[in-house]
Each structure stands twice: as C-alpha cells, then as structure tokens.
Design an enzyme around this catalytic site. Structure first.
Site, PDB file in Angstrom:
ATOM      1  N   GLU A  53      58.254  17.817  87.249  1.00 16.10           N
ATOM      2  CA  GLU A  53      59.170  18.344  88.358  1.00 16.10           C
ATOM      3  C   GLU A  53      61.027  17.942  88.222  1.00 16.10           C
ATOM      4  OE1 GLU A  53      60.659  18.142  93.507  1.00 16.10           O
ATOM      5  OE2 GLU A  53      58.888  17.591  92.568  1.00 16.10           O
ATOM      6  N   ARG A  57      69.559  19.658  90.534  1.00 12.19           N
ATOM      7  CA  ARG A  57      70.806  18.783  91.702  1.00 12.19           C
ATOM      8  C   ARG A  57      71.158  18.576  90.456  1.00 12.19           C
ATOM      9  NH1 ARG A  57      66.951  13.429  94.329  1.00 12.19           N
ATOM     10  NH2 ARG A  57      65.692  15.396  95.459  1.00 12.19           N
ATOM     11  N   THR A  81      63.706  20.872  94.852  1.00  8.25           N
ATOM     12  CA  THR A  81      64.501  20.985  95.735  1.00  8.25           C
ATOM     13  C   THR A  81      65.273  22.646  95.261  1.00  8.25           C
ATOM     14  OG1 THR A  81      65.995  19.384  94.481  1.00  8.25           O
ATOM     15  CG2 THR A  81      67.217  20.112  96.095  1.00  8.25           C
ATOM     16  N   LYS A 141      54.486  19.076 100.533  1.00 12.44           N
ATOM     17  CA  LYS A 141      55.085  18.165 100.185  1.00 12.44           C
ATOM     18  C   LYS A 141      55.418  17.274 101.027  1.00 12.44           C
ATOM     19  CE  LYS A 141      59.425  16.173  98.019  1.00 12.44           C
ATOM     20  NZ  LYS A 141      60.462  16.996  96.729  1.00 12.44           N
TER      21      LYS A 141
END
Length: 226
Positions: A53, A57, A81, A141
């Site tokens: 993943e 960021r 994210t 998640k």
C-alpha cells in the site's frame, strides 16, 4: 449533478481479500521518490510480500505507484490515505489496484465505490462499521488498531458484526502479528513496521527484506491471502 451511485446500488467489482497476493500482509510504503519506492517494494517482495500500500503522504506518491507497477508487475499495488474523490480518481489513473482510506464518510465511500476498485474504508467505531455495512461492504480497515481497542475490540466486534472482516492497521509489529492474524474476523494485517523510516533513509534494503521474511513466515503459519 452527481453521477455517483445511490446508496446500496453498487459494490466494488471485487473485494480486497479476493485480490491480495501472498501472505496476509499489507505493508505501507511511504517514499519521497519513485526510485525509492521501487527499492522499498523490491525489498519487501524479496522477503515474500505480495501486496503493498503506497500512502498519499508525499508529493511523489502517485508517481511511486506507477513506478512500482512498471518495475514489479507481479506485485499487487494499492493506494492508501485516500481522502476524497479526487484522490480516488488520481490513484486509479496512476495504476493503483485497490484503495485504502483511514476514515469513512458517506461522500468518501461513494467516491471509492464509484472507482470500481476493491477498497477498504477506515473505521474505528461501531457506527462507522454499521455505515459501511449499509453501503454493502463486508471488509474495512480497523484504524488506528492499537488506540481503538486492539485485539479485544476486534473480538467484541465479531459478535455484533458477524459478516464483517477487518484489516487492522496501527500498532502492529512482529511481536503481536500472530495474535492479530489468528482472529477469525481479520483477513490481512497492515502497517509500517516492515518499512521503518530509519531503514528507508539509510537504504538498508536487506534489513527490510529480513523483516518481511520474518513476517511472511508468521503470516503463512496462520493464514494466507487468496
């Protein structure tokens, strides 16, 4: 006018659990450059990891997704994210094969559904899990796992949300990986413990491979992703 599908009318084309490759691990990659991302991904793959993943960021996150897909075509590469429809669309265009978000809102769930990609939204409360269920989802998640009750919380949730499967992320390491994966309602474990920032900064790729190999051994003893 929005073209997003109405509530409950659409589901992702496939579930994350059905596409994840290799052991039930989903390590996070945070890289400053595409070259660095490929090096991290290769180190993880050399340790037996089959899915990664890439988190949004850094400025080069989207380019990193594309670079890993090109350099390591056998590795499953997703984007993390994800916080908006713009993020979801950009990740899909970059080649992401699945999406992960740290939170859940109605608008975000609809955007990820509209992408057509497998995805898991972030949840930390029963209300968020119930909302995901209302959208037809059966995988989420659990984040941040350690601050949201950890293993005991997942055990408690299993009785109420019997059809829901979880990807716990946050506070997971070699010391408790087996305990998390042993839970029947956990289908994969995510986190950054396999890619410590200090090792990435000093390019200790062989050490990352060793960490990945150790985690892979633990995971394969307990469960292997489809």
């Amino acid at each position: 006018m929005s073209s997003l599908p109405p509530l409950l009318s659409s589901e992702p084309s496939s579930t994350l659990s059905s596409v994840i490759k290799g052991p039930a691990l989903l390590p996070i990659i945070q890289a400053d450059t595409p070259h660095e991302a490929v090096a991290i991904a290769k180190a993880l793959a050399d340790g037996g990891v089959g899915s990664v993943e890439v988190v949004l960021r850094t400025r080069q996150a989207l380019a990193a997704i594309t670079a890993i897909r090109t350099a390591l075509p056998d590795l499953l590469v997703g984007a993390g994210t994800v916080l908006s429809a713009t993020d979801a669309n950009a990740c899909k265009a970059a080649g992401a094969q699945f999406l992960v978000s740290p939170a859940s809102t109605a608008k975000l769930l609809e955007a990820m559904l509209a992408s057509g990609l497998p995805f898991v939204p972030g949840v930390a409360t029963p209300s968020e899990i119930a909302m995901a269920q209302e959208y037809g989802l059966r995988e989420v998640k659990f984040f941040p796992a350690h601050l949201s009750g950890g293993i005991e919380m997942l055990k408690a949730l299993s009785g109420v949300f019997q059809q829901m499967k979880f990807c716990p992320t946050g506070g997971i390491g070699q010391h408790n990986l087996a305990e998390f994966l042993a839970l029947p309602n956990v289908f994969v474990a995510g986190g950054s413990w396999l890619t410590p920032a200090s090792m990435v900064q000093t390019q200790q790729w062989s050490q990352i491979t060793a960490l990945a190999a150790a985690a892979t051994a633990i995971a394969r003893q307990i469960k292997t992703a489809a």
